[in-house]
Design an enzyme around this catalytic site. Structure first.
Site, mmCIF file in Angstrom:
data_model
loop_
_atom_site.group_PDB
_atom_site.id
_atom_site.type_symbol
_atom_site.label_atom_id
_atom_site.label_comp_id
_atom_site.label_asym_id
_atom_site.label_seq_id
_atom_site.Cartn_x
_atom_site.Cartn_y
_atom_site.Cartn_z
ATOM 1 N N ARG A 21 24.716 49.901 41.788
ATOM 2 C CA ARG A 21 25.342 49.488 40.531
ATOM 3 C C ARG A 21 24.345 49.586 39.381
ATOM 4 N NH1 ARG A 21 29.950 45.677 41.858
ATOM 5 N NH2 ARG A 21 30.088 45.723 44.124
ATOM 6 N N SER A 137 44.406 31.718 53.838
ATOM 7 C CA SER A 137 43.879 32.514 52.728
ATOM 8 C C SER A 137 44.341 33.962 52.822
ATOM 9 C CB SER A 137 42.347 32.455 52.750
ATOM 10 O OG SER A 137 41.777 33.296 51.775
ATOM 11 N N LYS A 156 40.122 27.745 58.996
ATOM 12 C CA LYS A 156 40.721 28.705 58.070
ATOM 13 C C LYS A 156 41.524 29.728 58.857
ATOM 14 C CE LYS A 156 36.938 32.053 57.945
ATOM 15 N NZ LYS A 156 35.970 32.784 57.112
ATOM 16 N N HIS A 217 43.510 36.408 36.421
ATOM 17 C CA HIS A 217 43.902 37.645 35.746
ATOM 18 C C HIS A 217 45.299 37.555 35.140
ATOM 19 C CE1 HIS A 217 40.412 40.090 36.883
ATOM 20 N NE2 HIS A 217 40.413 39.362 37.987
ATOM 21 N N THR A 245 40.699 30.975 34.170
ATOM 22 C CA THR A 245 39.441 31.291 33.506
ATOM 23 C C THR A 245 39.616 31.257 32.002
ATOM 24 O OG1 THR A 245 37.619 32.884 33.336
ATOM 25 C CG2 THR A 245 39.837 33.792 33.468
ATOM 26 N N LYS A 248 38.359 35.679 30.329
ATOM 27 C CA LYS A 248 39.049 36.966 30.321
ATOM 28 C C LYS A 248 40.006 37.010 29.127
ATOM 29 C CE LYS A 248 38.314 38.268 35.122
ATOM 30 N NZ LYS A 248 37.234 37.315 35.430
ATOM 31 N N THR A 363 33.716 45.947 46.707
ATOM 32 C CA THR A 363 34.763 45.393 45.848
ATOM 33 C C THR A 363 36.131 45.905 46.272
ATOM 34 O OG1 THR A 363 33.149 45.327 44.042
ATOM 35 C CG2 THR A 363 35.470 45.073 43.447
#
Length: 407
Positions: A21, A137, A156, A217, A245, A248, A363
């Site tokens: 990156r 999850s 979980k 998002h 958030t 954003k 990602t």
């Protein structure tokens, strides 16, 4: 043992796989978004168009937000001065928490320094509050949710992405008396797909589970007042804990949860990620408050945002570019190879002054490497025309596959 050699080898592996990156040095210009200045490796300062920012609505440039931050800076100074428990709770923090609770129709809200910390701290603390808690999850949940669930030390279960049959199977397999929580996102940022919120809430009700939704998002961009996809679907009342958030769509910094007064009080009292960290600077809280209030009243900003996203997707589809379109504002264009993705990103920036960051493993899964465009209300027809033309040229130049268009 030579530690530096091992560290260098790990970095070299990223280079070899095309996944290393790089951060480009850009200077945002007040009032000029989506344009910015890029300092290239040779030292030149070039004007570029940012196509991959998370300031989805350009609120980081909104004059009312900036004025509120200047006013708070002049009144309160730079930092908060401490943790929330020790001198770091100001009128700015309390006003913002009240506004966020009201936005989501919840009794209370709790501010964190980021949505990552809000997810991590809340999910890792719930097991302390609810002995024998089992968390279900979605397999594509954000790293912050995965980390919080991992650190809580409890049970979980990971269900296949958006697969309600798999979720039901897992719920049925566990003891009906065990406390349960289903954690998921409203919009998954890499593909831009939506969670089946109603179906998840139905299962939660059937199996007496709590619901935890990450609206990172979506807040500011969906729903009548910008409260998110759950508001748009009329389901906020069925969600127990909402994560959002301020960094954003709201264009500032910070994260939060909104929930019942008891849940917020318990997280406030038990979560190390809240207790032991310095609170947001007053100026950030003031700017975020102004942004939330502005977007509650300006639905036309959300409409313009959605329109530009639809236009860009339609234009790219017409060229046969392999985009993913789930109806959200996120526009992923699949390249499928990390080296080619990085090359495209570099060509766009260096030759055409278009900035879009390559998205590679981990990602996204290997073989789905992509360029992820995030059009905003201030990306006009001129910027869209130029981007589409350049993408068409580069796709041909790099001899990448196109999809077959159907009539």
């Amino acid at each position: 043992m030579n530690y530096e050699d091992h560290i260098e080898a790990a970095i070299n592996r990223l280079h070899e796989e095309g996944r290393y990156r790089t951060f480009i040095d850009i200077e945002r210009e007040r009032g000029n978004f989506p344009y910015a200045a890029w300092r290239s490796p040779n030292g030149d300062l070039d004007k570029i168009t940012v196509w991959c920012g998370n300031d989805y609505l350009g609120m980081g440039q909104n004059n009312l937000v900036l004025e509120a931050m200047h006013e708070a800076l002049d009144e309160a100074g730079a930092g908060s001065g401490g943790t929330r428990n020790i001198s770091g709770t100001t009128v700015y923090h309390k006003e913002l928490e009240r506004e966020l609770a009201n936005l989501h129709s919840k009794e209370s809200a709790l501010l964190f320094t980021s949505a990552y910390i809000a997810n991590d701290a809340t999910l890792s603390t719930l097991a302390k509050l609810l002995p024998n808690l089992i968390i279900y999850s979605d397999e594509l949940n954000h790293a912050s949710m995965i980390e919080g669930i991992r650190r809580n030390g409890g049970e979980k279960r990971v269900f296949k992405h958006n697969d309600m049959k798999d979720l039901r199977r897992l719920l049925q397999e566990d003891n009906c008396s065990s406390p349960k929580l289903i954690a998921f996102e409203s919009i998954y940022s890499m593909d831009g797909d939506f969670a089946p919120i109603k179906e998840i809430c139905d299962l939660a009700e059937e199996f007496s589970a709590m619901t935890y939704i990450d609206e990172v998002h979506a807040v500011g961009m969906y729903g009548a007042t910008g409260a998110g996809v759950a508001q748009q679907a009329g389901l906020m009342g069925r969600i127990d804990i909402i994560n959002g958030t301020l960094a954003k769509a709201y264009g500032v910094m910070g994260g939060y949860i909104a929930a019942s007064a008891k849940v917020c009080d318990a997280i406030r009292s038990y979560a190390p990620g809240f207790i032991f960290t310095t609170s947001l600077a007053p100026a950030l809280a003031a700017g975020a408050l102004a942004s939330v209030q502005y977007l509650r009243e300006h639905h036309e900003v959300r409409e313009k945002h959605q329109l530009n996203a639809k236009i860009l997707k339609m234009r790219l589809k017409s060229l046969g570019l392999p985009i993913i379109d789930h109806g959200s504002h996120i526009v992923p264009v699949i390249v499928g190879d990390p080296v080619h993705t990085k090359k495209l990103s570099d060509l766009l920036l260096v030759n055409h002054k278009i900035y879009v960051q390559p998205i590679n493993f981990p990602t996204v899964p290997r073989g789905t490497e992509r360029l992820r465009f995030t059009p905003s209300p201030v990306h006009g027809a001129q910027e869209i025309d130029y981007l589409v033309r350049v993408m068409d040229e580069l796709w041909s130049h790099c001899a990448l596959n196109r999809t077959e268009l159907t009539a």
